[in-house]
Design an enzyme around this catalytic site. Structure first.
Site, short mmCIF file in Angstrom:
data_model
loop_
_atom_site.label_atom_id
_atom_site.label_comp_id
_atom_site.label_asym_id
_atom_site.label_seq_id
_atom_site.Cartn_x
_atom_site.Cartn_y
_atom_site.Cartn_z
N SER A 101 0.84 -1.19 0.00
CA SER A 101 0.00 0.00 0.00
C SER A 101 0.88 1.24 0.00
O SER A 101 1.82 1.33 0.77
CB SER A 101 -0.90 0.01 1.24
OG SER A 101 -1.76 1.11 1.22
N CYS A 102 0.57 2.17 -0.90
CA CYS A 102 1.35 3.40 -1.00
C CYS A 102 0.38 4.52 -1.32
O CYS A 102 -0.10 4.63 -2.46
CB CYS A 102 2.41 3.24 -2.09
SG CYS A 102 3.79 4.40 -1.94
N ASP A 103 0.06 5.33 -0.35
CA ASP A 103 -1.00 6.33 -0.49
C ASP A 103 -0.65 7.59 0.30
O ASP A 103 0.05 7.52 1.30
CB ASP A 103 -2.33 5.80 0.05
CG ASP A 103 -2.64 4.40 -0.42
OD1 ASP A 103 -3.33 4.27 -1.45
OD2 ASP A 103 -2.18 3.43 0.23
N GLU B 163 3.97 9.31 -4.87
CA GLU B 163 3.60 7.94 -5.21
C GLU B 163 4.12 7.62 -6.61
O GLU B 163 4.18 8.51 -7.47
CB GLU B 163 2.08 7.74 -5.19
CG GLU B 163 1.36 8.28 -3.97
CD GLU B 163 1.71 7.55 -2.70
OE1 GLU B 163 2.28 6.44 -2.79
OE2 GLU B 163 1.44 8.09 -1.62
#
Length: 265
Positions: free
Chosen positions: A17-19, A104
């Site tokens: 997850s990259c947010d 991101e």
């Protein structure tokens, strides 16, 4: 958004997850701006929290970024950075003017630059060191992006890992989403409420500022006819998305819904 993980056969859970998100009044309970980010950097990678004081530099001074040496600014702001220890830039950070920036990775129709250029993480730090507001940081990033390009491996591993970047920038009064495709870019201003970004392009036709050659580039490549509405995400996204960006679609929507549910919280 919560950090999600998946398990590969015979391996420990791998971050997936990259947010980034920002919430501005009136979506916040107090008259404050809230900024946050998670990342899917390699689990074994050392992530440092570092403070770099403000400084004044001499004319002609240079600064060595991860791969490139570029001209130094006359003055740089004090910054607190969260960064992989092996590189110069940062995953996210804040400066002494209250500006926050995170990035991101995305993949677009523009070709990836494997040659050594500025990393997205270098641009995060450069924007923070040189920008006194979210808009000023965005201007710093776009000028350097157009001058030097983005590229080079983003991991300290033998196999190169290269991507383009989206950025979320915020200060005490507003936020900006900046999305890039090679040297081209589009930006969207957020004056109130909340916004999140993930590993995908998300700026449609609501473009506040853009690269002066953006639409001509799209026309010349046959990605846009030049007629009707121009959506940056539709025009510059790949027709077949890589798995990381496909997975990001659900995260982006879930993050948007979480922010909606917690309005005023």
């Amino acid at each position: 958004p919560a950090l999600t993980q998946f398990r590969m056969a015979g391996q420990a859970p791998v971050p997936s997850s990259c947010d980034c998100f920002v919430a501005l009044p009136p979506h916040t309970a107090s008259p404050a701006v809230i900024f946050g980010k998670n990342a899917d950097r390699p689990r074994h990678e050392v992530q440092e929290i570092v403070y770099v004081p403000a400084a004044t530099h001499r004319p002609g001074d240079k600064v060595q970024c991860t791969y490139l040496e570029i001209e130094q600014a006359e003055r740089t702001h004090a910054v607190v950075l969260s960064r992989p220890a092996w590189l110069w830039g940062a995953e996210m950070g804040a400066n002494d003017c209250g500006v926050c920036v995170g990035n991101e990775g995305v993949w677009t129709r523009e070709p990836l630059g494997e040659a050594e250029a500025l990393l997205g993480m270098d641009l995060v730090r450069l924007g923070l060191e040189r920008g006194g507001s979210a808009w000023e940081a965005l201007e710093v990033i776009t000028v350097l992006l157009e001058r030097y390009g983005q590229g080079g491996s983003c991991k300290e591993e033998p196999v190169p890992f290269v991507y383009h970047n989206t950025f979320l920038l915020a200060d005490r009064t507003e936020a900006w989403v900046l999305e890039t495709a090679g040297r081209y870019w589009a930006a969207q201003r957020i004056r109130e409420g909340s916004r999140n970004i993930s590993n995908q392009l998300s700026i449609g036709s609501d473009i506040t500022a853009e690269h002066p050659g953006l639409r001509e580039r799209a026309r010349s490549r046959g990605w846009w006819s030049g007629d009707g509405e121009f959506s940056f995400a539709e025009v510059f996204s790949l027709e077949k998305q890589p798995p990381r960006m496909e997975a990001a679609k659900a995260r982006f929507l879930a993050g948007k819904e979480l922010l909606r549910q917690h309005e005023g919280g």
